[in-house]
Design a protein around this motif. Structure first.
Motif, mmCIF file in Angstrom:
data_model
loop_
_atom_site.group_PDB
_atom_site.id
_atom_site.type_symbol
_atom_site.label_atom_id
_atom_site.label_comp_id
_atom_site.label_asym_id
_atom_site.label_seq_id
_atom_site.Cartn_x
_atom_site.Cartn_y
_atom_site.Cartn_z
ATOM 1 N N ASN A 11 39.983 40.043 48.611
ATOM 2 C CA ASN A 11 40.442 39.079 47.622
ATOM 3 C C ASN A 11 39.900 37.678 47.906
ATOM 4 O O ASN A 11 39.479 36.969 46.992
ATOM 5 C CB ASN A 11 41.965 39.063 47.551
ATOM 6 N N MET A 12 39.896 37.283 49.167
ATOM 7 C CA MET A 12 39.367 35.966 49.539
ATOM 8 C C MET A 12 37.876 35.886 49.216
ATOM 9 O O MET A 12 37.400 34.867 48.704
ATOM 10 C CB MET A 12 39.612 35.711 51.021
ATOM 11 N N THR A 13 37.147 36.950 49.474
ATOM 12 C CA THR A 13 35.707 36.981 49.175
ATOM 13 C C THR A 13 35.462 36.756 47.691
ATOM 14 O O THR A 13 34.568 35.998 47.304
ATOM 15 C CB THR A 13 35.095 38.325 49.628
ATOM 16 N N MET A 14 36.261 37.392 46.843
ATOM 17 C CA MET A 14 36.095 37.206 45.400
ATOM 18 C C MET A 14 36.546 35.807 44.963
ATOM 19 O O MET A 14 35.871 35.157 44.167
ATOM 20 C CB MET A 14 36.865 38.275 44.620
ATOM 21 N N LEU A 15 37.657 35.346 45.486
ATOM 22 C CA LEU A 15 38.174 34.041 45.088
ATOM 23 C C LEU A 15 37.194 32.922 45.444
ATOM 24 O O LEU A 15 37.044 31.957 44.692
ATOM 25 C CB LEU A 15 39.540 33.791 45.727
ATOM 26 N N GLU A 16 36.495 33.063 46.562
ATOM 27 C CA GLU A 16 35.491 32.064 46.956
ATOM 28 C C GLU A 16 34.399 31.903 45.902
ATOM 29 O O GLU A 16 33.771 30.861 45.808
ATOM 30 C CB GLU A 16 34.844 32.454 48.284
ATOM 31 N N MET B 39 41.335 30.061 38.673
ATOM 32 C CA MET B 39 42.308 31.142 38.850
ATOM 33 C C MET B 39 43.310 31.069 37.704
ATOM 34 O O MET B 39 43.805 29.991 37.378
ATOM 35 C CB MET B 39 43.058 30.995 40.178
ATOM 36 N N PHE B 40 43.590 32.212 37.118
ATOM 37 C CA PHE B 40 44.713 32.336 36.197
ATOM 38 C C PHE B 40 45.846 32.980 36.988
ATOM 39 O O PHE B 40 45.665 34.036 37.585
ATOM 40 C CB PHE B 40 44.362 33.210 34.990
ATOM 41 N N LYS C 121 47.427 29.679 47.951
ATOM 42 C CA LYS C 121 47.028 28.832 49.094
ATOM 43 C C LYS C 121 45.512 28.786 49.223
ATOM 44 O O LYS C 121 44.928 27.729 49.459
ATOM 45 C CB LYS C 121 47.635 29.367 50.402
ATOM 46 N N TRP C 122 44.872 29.959 49.113
ATOM 47 C CA TRP C 122 43.408 30.006 49.211
ATOM 48 C C TRP C 122 42.769 29.188 48.100
ATOM 49 O O TRP C 122 41.832 28.437 48.339
ATOM 50 C CB TRP C 122 42.905 31.431 49.114
ATOM 51 N N ALA C 123 43.258 29.365 46.869
ATOM 52 C CA ALA C 123 42.686 28.632 45.738
ATOM 53 C C ALA C 123 42.823 27.129 45.971
ATOM 54 O O ALA C 123 41.864 26.371 45.733
ATOM 55 C CB ALA C 123 43.361 29.044 44.436
ATOM 56 N N GLU C 124 43.976 26.691 46.432
ATOM 57 C CA GLU C 124 44.173 25.260 46.701
ATOM 58 C C GLU C 124 43.222 24.786 47.797
ATOM 59 O O GLU C 124 42.605 23.727 47.667
ATOM 60 C CB GLU C 124 45.627 24.998 47.091
ATOM 61 N N PRO D 240 40.622 25.450 40.596
ATOM 62 C CA PRO D 240 41.710 25.088 39.679
ATOM 63 C C PRO D 240 42.590 26.293 39.358
ATOM 64 O O PRO D 240 42.084 27.402 39.127
ATOM 65 C CB PRO D 240 40.987 24.612 38.419
ATOM 66 N N ILE D 241 43.899 26.068 39.374
ATOM 67 C CA ILE D 241 44.872 27.126 39.080
ATOM 68 C C ILE D 241 45.453 26.864 37.697
ATOM 69 O O ILE D 241 46.006 25.797 37.443
ATOM 70 C CB ILE D 241 45.992 27.165 40.132
ATOM 71 N N ILE D 242 45.323 27.848 36.824
ATOM 72 C CA ILE D 242 45.849 27.748 35.463
ATOM 73 C C ILE D 242 47.020 28.721 35.366
ATOM 74 O O ILE D 242 46.832 29.936 35.421
ATOM 75 C CB ILE D 242 44.751 28.072 34.432
ATOM 76 N N ARG D 243 48.202 28.175 35.278
ATOM 77 C CA ARG D 243 49.405 29.008 35.197
ATOM 78 C C ARG D 243 49.575 29.492 33.768
ATOM 79 O O ARG D 243 49.401 28.733 32.830
ATOM 80 C CB ARG D 243 50.624 28.217 35.649
ATOM 81 N N THR D 244 49.909 30.757 33.646
ATOM 82 C CA THR D 244 50.080 31.332 32.316
ATOM 83 C C THR D 244 51.319 32.211 32.281
ATOM 84 O O THR D 244 51.744 32.754 33.300
ATOM 85 C CB THR D 244 48.815 32.109 31.882
ATOM 86 N N ASN D 245 51.882 32.332 31.110
ATOM 87 C CA ASN D 245 53.104 33.077 30.892
ATOM 88 C C ASN D 245 52.764 34.549 30.620
ATOM 89 O O ASN D 245 52.131 34.850 29.618
ATOM 90 C CB ASN D 245 53.824 32.460 29.691
ATOM 91 N N PRO D 246 53.184 35.480 31.477
ATOM 92 C CA PRO D 246 52.863 36.896 31.260
ATOM 93 C C PRO D 246 53.354 37.441 29.925
ATOM 94 O O PRO D 246 52.755 38.346 29.355
ATOM 95 C CB PRO D 246 53.552 37.618 32.414
ATOM 96 N N GLU D 247 54.441 36.886 29.391
ATOM 97 C CA GLU D 247 54.968 37.371 28.115
ATOM 98 C C GLU D 247 53.977 37.148 26.975
ATOM 99 O O GLU D 247 54.010 37.847 25.975
ATOM 100 C CB GLU D 247 56.307 36.701 27.815
#
Length: 142
Positions: A87-92, A97-98, A116-119, A124-131
């Motif tokens: 996961n870290m390899t892909m996130l890099e 990030m959603f 934590k890794w993304a930060e 950038p972290i984009i928070r989204t509503n699963p609903e």
């Protein structure tokens, strides 16, 4: 239901030159009940479908979509610890990030680690509503 993010914010990050942008989809997965894991997999598939349709310049990677069938068919582990390096390899490599921001995600050790890794990587972290993804999923009870 609201998607939980500004379309213009995502648009400005996706459409920058000719290159497609890579997004990491973070959400809770681990659970003792295989039906809950299946529902979380279906949520990830729906989110990828909607995001890539809404933003054609976006390629969304989900570790859950990538590894769910490996776990269900071949018995690979379902805990976040096993997949940390992958996961870290892909996130890099990701441009953003959603985060499917629900109650299970708020309790998930794996999601906490991914955030934590993304930060740390300034992703950038984009928070989204699963609903918003409109699948048969109830984050509060799962």
């Amino acid at each position: 239901s609201s998607r939980g993010y500004s379309r213009s914010t995502v648009h400005s990050r996706v459409y920058f030159g000719e290159k497609m942008r890579l997004a990491y989809l973070a959400q809770a997965y681990s659970h003792e009940d295989p039906k809950v894991r299946e529902a979380r997999f279906e949520l990830a598939v729906a989110a990828i479908h909607r995001l890539e349709r809404e933003f054609p310049g976006l390629l969304v990677y989900s570790p859950i979509v990538h590894y769910h069938h490996t776990a269900t068919i071949f018995g690979a582990p379902t805990d976040a610890e096993f997949y940390q390096k992958r996961n870290m390899t892909m996130l890099e490599r990701c441009d953003m990030m959603f985060l499917l921001d629900d109650e299970p995600a708020s309790r998930s050790k794996g999601v906490a680690q991914e955030v934590k890794w993304a930060e740390a990587l300034s992703v950038p972290i984009i928070r989204t509503n699963p609903e918003y993804w409109n699948v048969s999923y109830n984050g509060k009870s799962q």
